[in-house]
Design an enzyme around this catalytic site. Sequence first.
Site, PDB file in Angstrom:
ATOM      1  N   CYS A 101       0.853  -1.182   0.000  1.00  6.99           N
ATOM      2  CA  CYS A 101       0.000   0.000   0.000  1.00  6.99           C
ATOM      3  C   CYS A 101       0.891   1.233   0.000  1.00  6.99           C
ATOM      4  CB  CYS A 101      -0.895  -0.002   1.238  1.00  6.99           C
ATOM      5  SG  CYS A 101      -1.959   1.444   1.351  1.00  6.99           S
ATOM      6  N   HIS A 143      -9.116  -3.675  -1.759  1.00  5.47           N
ATOM      7  CA  HIS A 143      -8.089  -2.880  -1.071  1.00  5.47           C
ATOM      8  C   HIS A 143      -8.401  -1.387  -1.158  1.00  5.47           C
ATOM      9  CE1 HIS A 143      -3.742  -1.977   0.023  1.00  5.47           C
ATOM     10  NE2 HIS A 143      -4.188  -0.817  -0.421  1.00  5.47           N
ATOM     11  N   GLU A 144      -8.702  -0.908  -2.374  1.00  2.00           N
ATOM     12  CA  GLU A 144      -8.930   0.534  -2.542  1.00  2.00           C
ATOM     13  C   GLU A 144     -10.209   0.975  -1.840  1.00  2.00           C
ATOM     14  OE1 GLU A 144      -6.526   2.193  -3.358  1.00  2.00           O
ATOM     15  OE2 GLU A 144      -5.350   0.587  -4.256  1.00  2.00           O
ATOM     16  N   HIS A 147     -10.010   1.731   1.802  1.00  2.00           N
ATOM     17  CA  HIS A 147      -9.515   3.063   2.178  1.00  2.00           C
ATOM     18  C   HIS A 147     -10.671   4.041   2.423  1.00  2.00           C
ATOM     19  CE1 HIS A 147      -5.161   2.766   1.874  1.00  2.00           C
ATOM     20  NE2 HIS A 147      -5.242   2.161   0.710  1.00  2.00           N
TER      21      HIS A 147
HETATM   22 NI    NI Z   1      -3.609   1.166  -0.178  1.00  2.00          NI
END
Ligand code: NI
Length: 179
Positions: A101, A143-144, A147
Amino acid sequence: MTIQTILKMGDPRLLRVAQPVTQFDTPALHQLVQDLRDTMKAANGAGIAAPQIGADWQVVIFGSNERNPRYPDRPLVPPTVLVNPVITPLGEEEESDWEGCLSVPGLRAMVPRWRRIHYRGMDEFGQIIDREAEGFHARVVQHECDHVWGKLYPMRVRDFTQFGYTDVLFPEISAAEDD
Ligand code: NI
């Protein structure tokens, strides 16, 4: 071209649930998307989310038409702008793979994710995006989108014996490409 500073783990702005976007095709949203593109490209990211540059909006971008030097052996994911994302797992199956990341520079871990997902949201013009994905594509989306919900991948790690420094785990990936 505006390359923004990427916030690093420890910054409380990475732990917020971001605000949903209510107005599309605005100069402010287009500017945010351009800043994300410029910042992701400069950092060789597979994706980036608005909270990583301190923007409190549910906006992520990911994918590329070119292979990523930080993930040279992974399949290509179509370049996508995804606003107000919703992810639904398809089936119970999980898969673990290495993740890094841009907000956690220099480290990688094995992270379990849903293997197959349905995801939807809108692009910056307000056009609906509605897709199914699996494998690396599904992993990048999860994953994104994490966030925008204030989650970083280390919070998903279950096996901390598989969490380490990229240059130790993967000496073939140069440190310059992973910070
Ligand atoms: Ni990330």
